[in-house]
Design a protein around this motif. Sequence first.
Motif: not given
Ligand code: URA
Length: 426
Positions: A171, A186, A190
């Motif tokens: 990206r 994203s 996590k």
């Molecule tokens: N932080 C992330 O972990 N992913 C993103 O896409 C943008 C900021």
Amino acid sequence: MSYFSAVDVITAKRDGGVLSDEAITWILAAYDRGEVAEEQMSALLMAIFFNGLSHAELNTWTDQMIASGERLDLKGLSRPTVDKHSTGGVGDKISLILAPLVAACGAAVPQLSGRGLGHTGGTLDKLESIPGWCAFLSNDEVRDQLETVGAVICAAGQGLAPVDRKLYSLRDVTATVESIPLISSSIMSKKIAEGTHALVLDVKVGRGAFIKTLERARELATTMVGLGTDHGVATVAQLTAMNAPLGRAVGNALEVTESVEVLQGRGPSDVRELTLALASVMVGLVGINVDPAEKLDDGSAYDVYRQMIRAQGGDPDATLPTAAIREFVVSARDGIVQSIDALAVGVSAWRLGAGRARKEDPVSAAAGVMCLVREGEAIVAGQPLFELHADDDAHLQQGKAAIENAVVLDEQLVNSEQLLIERITK
Ligand code: URA
């Protein structure tokens, strides 16, 4: 598993179609295995950038990112777990104060963090300015520290949502970072994989944030809150202003020093206000009935901070690195400070050496900017506006050039800006 043609999946999204669960599951797993080419995933990301993902598509996309790696098991701890994520700002040292504060209130805070990139600083870079402090813990060490100390700030393991790392790098070079579904999946994949029960999101909006408008910030926050809630993580977002830097210190060791001041009951009022607001949401989410202000004021949060630093090999009493060169930037005229441009200050700190352009670049522990004036303050010609800290003259000159026009003066008094904008819940 069904087999799909990558070209068909890309075509469907390019033409505004909705991808099936099977198609999303297949393409992310095949990409992770190296069976879908980078140029094909680039095309799909661009199609998502323009056409978005439906609620169901986004949930499946996020599920598959989580499924690409391990999930931390935080069940069985004696305290409820609650974490915080900030979308990144200038001078944002809140995690350093918030994690021990919420632990002092009785929760366990697993803050698996990242490093800074560009003009926003990273929590790990800040803590690494403390001699001996180590960012890398095993999953067992994270669990143990949560049980004994109550707060951990450490590097997110490579095992959490690993496909996100591949997608994020792609990206970054294909101009597809700024997509709400891609950012949301994203970040949330996590956080969900980390195993926390509850989560507060500090979504920054303004000049120094990567989201510049309230409308986009609301959309991002609503999407992330929905994803968290759908995945069983009690999630609330707080939209906060990021037009001026948070607090006075911007830079790694400088921000650690300011955080300790706040933990000792001193420090800038905006840092204290935001920390307490986020802490109240966090304790509320896990049903703890304790006022965080009491735990900050009676020194309990500072005690937990010291234990947290020691548990990871750091010396909380060590002298932090200081810069070889310090120079004031002074005002050319009299006036009232209308605004301090967080982006300019963040870029200046980065150029001074506190930040990095690429993931592999080293950072200076000592470099950074001290902001010496606040919005609304009346100042006179020759008065210092900033103190720049650098390790050498080349960095100093670059940092100076970036901060030249960061302060706007006028003759009128300004209405001070509201820090806490709004809260978003499901
Ligand atoms: N932080 C992330 O972990 N992913 C993103 O896409 C943008 C900021």
